[in-house]
Motif scaffolding. Structure first.
Motif, PDB file in Angstrom:
ATOM      1  N   LEU A 139       0.818  -1.207   0.000  1.00  0.00           N
ATOM      2  CA  LEU A 139       0.000   0.000   0.000  1.00  0.00           C
ATOM      3  C   LEU A 139       0.857   1.265   0.000  1.00  0.00           C
ATOM      4  O   LEU A 139       0.574   2.223  -0.727  1.00  0.00           O
ATOM      5  CB  LEU A 139      -0.928  -0.007   1.206  1.00  0.00           C
ATOM      6  N   LEU A 140       1.900   1.279   0.815  1.00  0.00           N
ATOM      7  CA  LEU A 140       2.749   2.472   0.902  1.00  0.00           C
ATOM      8  C   LEU A 140       3.528   2.696  -0.389  1.00  0.00           C
ATOM      9  O   LEU A 140       3.622   3.826  -0.886  1.00  0.00           O
ATOM     10  CB  LEU A 140       3.709   2.331   2.079  1.00  0.00           C
ATOM     11  N   ALA A 141       4.092   1.624  -0.936  1.00  0.00           N
ATOM     12  CA  ALA A 141       4.898   1.773  -2.156  1.00  0.00           C
ATOM     13  C   ALA A 141       4.042   2.216  -3.334  1.00  0.00           C
ATOM     14  O   ALA A 141       4.383   3.185  -4.031  1.00  0.00           O
ATOM     15  CB  ALA A 141       5.598   0.456  -2.471  1.00  0.00           C
ATOM     16  N   TYR A 142       2.928   1.543  -3.576  1.00  0.00           N
ATOM     17  CA  TYR A 142       2.087   1.908  -4.720  1.00  0.00           C
ATOM     18  C   TYR A 142       1.527   3.321  -4.570  1.00  0.00           C
ATOM     19  O   TYR A 142       1.414   4.051  -5.554  1.00  0.00           O
ATOM     20  CB  TYR A 142       0.944   0.902  -4.877  1.00  0.00           C
ATOM     21  N   SER A 143       1.172   3.709  -3.362  1.00  0.00           N
ATOM     22  CA  SER A 143       0.671   5.065  -3.147  1.00  0.00           C
ATOM     23  C   SER A 143       1.746   6.102  -3.458  1.00  0.00           C
ATOM     24  O   SER A 143       1.453   7.172  -4.013  1.00  0.00           O
ATOM     25  CB  SER A 143       0.191   5.232  -1.703  1.00  0.00           C
ATOM     26  N   GLY A 144       2.980   5.799  -3.126  1.00  0.00           N
ATOM     27  CA  GLY A 144       4.062   6.740  -3.382  1.00  0.00           C
ATOM     28  C   GLY A 144       4.251   7.060  -4.851  1.00  0.00           C
ATOM     29  O   GLY A 144       4.572   8.202  -5.219  1.00  0.00           O
ATOM     30  N   PHE A 145       4.031   6.071  -5.727  1.00  0.00           N
ATOM     31  CA  PHE A 145       4.233   6.290  -7.156  1.00  0.00           C
ATOM     32  C   PHE A 145       3.187   7.217  -7.759  1.00  0.00           C
ATOM     33  O   PHE A 145       3.374   7.713  -8.870  1.00  0.00           O
ATOM     34  CB  PHE A 145       4.206   4.950  -7.903  1.00  0.00           C
ATOM     35  N   PHE A 146       2.094   7.480  -7.050  1.00  0.00           N
ATOM     36  CA  PHE A 146       1.071   8.409  -7.542  1.00  0.00           C
ATOM     37  C   PHE A 146       1.421   9.856  -7.194  1.00  0.00           C
ATOM     38  O   PHE A 146       0.712  10.770  -7.622  1.00  0.00           O
ATOM     39  CB  PHE A 146      -0.295   8.036  -6.970  1.00  0.00           C
TER      40      PHE A 146
END
Length: 335
Positions: free
Chosen positions: A99-106
């Motif tokens: 969740l944290l990694a994918y959110s960061g790419f946005f």
């Protein structure tokens, strides 16, 4: 079947891990410009991995019961580890990291992720290993970590300065570093309990499936979370399940844990020194991202810090030989 030495398996696992992690950063950033949300990407990752690992885990548990070998199990006989270990590994290595990694790419470009995720991982792992496992931080390793912190500040500091101008890149930077912290927690859990690579990867996937999917479904049904997985092209969903699930979880999850078993958590994360450079230049080539001076400086500092830590963690630049140990042995050590 040929029998490979522990050294060969450790090096092979490190190579595969570096390649998959590099592709993960570039592909995840590219995915942020397409249909799926971060929550959808996490769902595709978990479901894709579950198609392979949940049946594998159930078979492994049933086999242990038939042989009465005393193998622990939990979560309806799907996880081959105890509930406590499954939950602790699954929270950090399964749900929170994704969740944290994918959110960061946005919020932030892949170049920032290239520096901040693999770059801050040795920092968090070293601190946690010192706190939890009582590992000693040598002066050489401390200097390497100082270079990594400097590199992170060079990259993240600029985005923080622009926060007052309405920029949101700093949010992605913080999310990337939080994701690295979660993965460092998982790596220390894996070493502390001497986790077998396959069992650990199965356990975190089973936990994520049973914990995340129901909560995700309820939040989407209640309107608290926006989901575009129903309107996204099926080809995109299938690709994300294949790469994010099978590639990033099944393949790299097993190889990363194998790498921990041979090299230990601190040296394992330092071996990933190639990931920042490869993924940053991959983002320039395939995503047309600019490579600003602060990214170049941060990349050089982080890579130097990782390489310096590896050099100082070995005797004269040459790793001391290790005795072969079983995959489930808890005595993984750093040189």
């Amino acid at each position: 079947m040929p029998r490979f030495s522990p050294r060969t398996l450790g090096i092979g696992a490190a190579v595969v891990t570096v390649l998959v992690w590099t592709a993960f950063i570039v592909i995840a950033r590219a995915s942020a410009a397409r249909s799926l949300t971060p929550f959808d990407l996490a769902l595709a990752r978990i479901c894709g991995a579950s198609l392979v690992l949940v049946p594998w885990g159930a078979w492994m548990v049933m086999k242990g019961l038939r042989q009465r070998d005393g193998t622990a199990s939990s979560l309806f006989g799907l996880s081959p580890l105890s509930l406590r270990v499954t939950a602790s590994a699954g929270i950090f290595g399964g749900v929170a990291y994704a969740l944290l990694a994918y959110s960061g790419f946005f919020f932030a470009p892949a170049g920032h992720a290239s520096v901040l995720m693999p770059g801050s991982l040795p920092l968090w792992t070293t601190l946690l290993a010192a706190l939890v496992l009582r590992d000693r931080i040598t002066p050489g390793r401390a200097f390497g970590l100082a270079l990594i912190v400097a590199g992170d500040l060079v990259v993240g500091g600029r985005s923080l300065l622009h926060a007052f101008d309405g920029g949101e890149v700093w949010k992605g930077d913080l999310l990337f570093m939080a994701a690295a912290f979660c993965w460092a927690c998982y790596s220390v859990v894996a070493r502390r309990h001497g986790l077998d690579a396959v069992r650990a990867t199965i356990a975190i996937t089973v936990f994520a499936l049973l914990a995340y999917v129901p909560v995700y479904s309820l939040l989407v049904a209640g309107g608290a979370v926006v989901s575009r997985i129903g309107s996204a092209p099926w080809g995109e969903v299938a690709f994300q399940m294949l790469f994010q699930g099978v590639g990033s979880v099944v393949v790299s999850g097993i190889t990363f844990t194998k790498m921990i078993q041979y090299f230990g958590p601190v040296r394992s994360t330092m071996i990933t020194a190639l990931v920042p450079g490869l993924s940053a230049f991959g983002a320039v080539i395939w995503l047309d991202e600019p490579l600003h001076w602060n990214l170049i400086a941060g990349l050089l500092l982080v890579t130097a810090g990782i390489l310096f830590g590896v050099q100082k963690a070995t005797a004269g630049g040459r790793a001391a030989p290790r005795p072969a140990v079983p995959a489930t042995a808890a005595g993984c050590r750093d040189a």
